[in-house]
Design a protein around this motif. Sequence first.
Motif, PDB file in Angstrom:
ATOM      1  N   LYS A 261       0.839  -1.213   0.000  1.00 41.09           N
ATOM      2  CA  LYS A 261       0.000   0.000   0.000  1.00 41.09           C
ATOM      3  C   LYS A 261       0.866   1.252   0.000  1.00 41.09           C
ATOM      4  O   LYS A 261       0.589   2.206  -0.732  1.00 41.09           O
ATOM      5  CB  LYS A 261      -0.930   0.008   1.214  1.00 41.09           C
ATOM      6  N   THR A 262       1.909   1.235   0.800  1.00 48.35           N
ATOM      7  CA  THR A 262       2.829   2.374   0.851  1.00 48.35           C
ATOM      8  C   THR A 262       3.538   2.531  -0.485  1.00 48.35           C
ATOM      9  O   THR A 262       3.699   3.653  -0.983  1.00 48.35           O
ATOM     10  CB  THR A 262       3.859   2.185   1.989  1.00 48.35           C
ATOM     11  N   PHE A 263       3.936   1.411  -1.097  1.00 49.01           N
ATOM     12  CA  PHE A 263       4.626   1.443  -2.382  1.00 49.01           C
ATOM     13  C   PHE A 263       3.724   2.008  -3.479  1.00 49.01           C
ATOM     14  O   PHE A 263       4.203   2.713  -4.369  1.00 49.01           O
ATOM     15  CB  PHE A 263       5.101   0.036  -2.753  1.00 49.01           C
ATOM     16  N   GLN A 264       2.430   1.713  -3.434  1.00 51.91           N
ATOM     17  CA  GLN A 264       1.494   2.246  -4.430  1.00 51.91           C
ATOM     18  C   GLN A 264       1.423   3.771  -4.363  1.00 51.91           C
ATOM     19  O   GLN A 264       1.277   4.430  -5.383  1.00 51.91           O
ATOM     20  CB  GLN A 264       0.093   1.651  -4.225  1.00 51.91           C
ATOM     21  N   ARG A 265       1.541   4.313  -3.153  1.00 51.34           N
ATOM     22  CA  ARG A 265       1.497   5.763  -2.971  1.00 51.34           C
ATOM     23  C   ARG A 265       2.804   6.430  -3.360  1.00 51.34           C
ATOM     24  O   ARG A 265       2.812   7.503  -3.952  1.00 51.34           O
ATOM     25  CB  ARG A 265       1.161   6.113  -1.516  1.00 51.34           C
ATOM     26  N   GLN A 266       3.928   5.811  -2.977  1.00 50.19           N
ATOM     27  CA  GLN A 266       5.233   6.399  -3.281  1.00 50.19           C
ATOM     28  C   GLN A 266       6.270   5.303  -3.445  1.00 50.19           C
ATOM     29  O   GLN A 266       6.352   4.394  -2.640  1.00 50.19           O
ATOM     30  CB  GLN A 266       5.647   7.398  -2.200  1.00 50.19           C
ATOM     31  N   LYS A 267       7.036   5.417  -4.510  1.00 44.20           N
ATOM     32  CA  LYS A 267       8.024   4.391  -4.853  1.00 44.20           C
ATOM     33  C   LYS A 267       9.317   4.537  -4.049  1.00 44.20           C
ATOM     34  O   LYS A 267      10.077   3.584  -3.923  1.00 44.20           O
ATOM     35  CB  LYS A 267       8.368   4.448  -6.355  1.00 44.20           C
ATOM     36  N   TYR A 268       9.566   5.725  -3.531  1.00 42.93           N
ATOM     37  CA  TYR A 268      10.773   5.993  -2.751  1.00 42.93           C
ATOM     38  C   TYR A 268      10.386   6.572  -1.402  1.00 42.93           C
ATOM     39  O   TYR A 268       9.509   7.427  -1.325  1.00 42.93           O
ATOM     40  CB  TYR A 268      11.686   6.992  -3.482  1.00 42.93           C
ATOM     41  N   LEU A 269      11.052   6.092  -0.333  1.00 36.82           N
ATOM     42  CA  LEU A 269      10.783   6.602   1.011  1.00 36.82           C
ATOM     43  C   LEU A 269      11.958   7.437   1.498  1.00 36.82           C
ATOM     44  O   LEU A 269      13.119   7.073   1.280  1.00 36.82           O
ATOM     45  CB  LEU A 269      10.606   5.443   2.003  1.00 36.82           C
ATOM     46  N   GLY A 270      11.634   8.527   2.168  1.00 33.16           N
ATOM     47  CA  GLY A 270      12.671   9.315   2.832  1.00 33.16           C
ATOM     48  C   GLY A 270      13.036   8.654   4.149  1.00 33.16           C
ATOM     49  O   GLY A 270      12.392   7.693   4.590  1.00 33.16           O
ATOM     50  N   ALA A 271      14.065   9.168   4.795  1.00 32.02           N
ATOM     51  CA  ALA A 271      14.558   8.581   6.045  1.00 32.02           C
ATOM     52  C   ALA A 271      13.491   8.587   7.137  1.00 32.02           C
ATOM     53  O   ALA A 271      13.307   7.591   7.843  1.00 32.02           O
ATOM     54  CB  ALA A 271      15.809   9.320   6.513  1.00 32.02           C
ATOM     55  N   SER A 272      12.776   9.688   7.290  1.00 34.67           N
ATOM     56  CA  SER A 272      11.763   9.765   8.352  1.00 34.67           C
ATOM     57  C   SER A 272      10.595   8.821   8.068  1.00 34.67           C
ATOM     58  O   SER A 272      10.085   8.168   8.989  1.00 34.67           O
ATOM     59  CB  SER A 272      11.267  11.197   8.535  1.00 34.67           C
TER      60      SER A 272
END
Length: 85
Positions: free
Chosen positions: A43-54
């Motif tokens: 679900k998180t990947f569908q929203r954004q392909k890259y995650l920041g540190a926080s």
Amino acid sequence: DESSGYESESAGGERPAAASGTRGRQRRARTAFTSEQVCRLEKTFQRQKYLGASERRKLAAALQLSEIQIKTWFQNRRMKLKRQI
């Protein structure tokens, strides 16, 4: 007979360090993600392909995984998407 390279999956158990190429260091056992963890990660990947540190820190805490496991999962998932395309 092909192996995934993970020590925990090898049928023969322990292998000599010279044969495995790890020079005495054991590989970490492969993480078995729960279905709930995979669902949340997807679900998180569908929203954004890259995650920041926080974001990675928050997700790791919520899923009780390490930040490195989250980072690696996202790297692998992006590669899977790239292969599908």
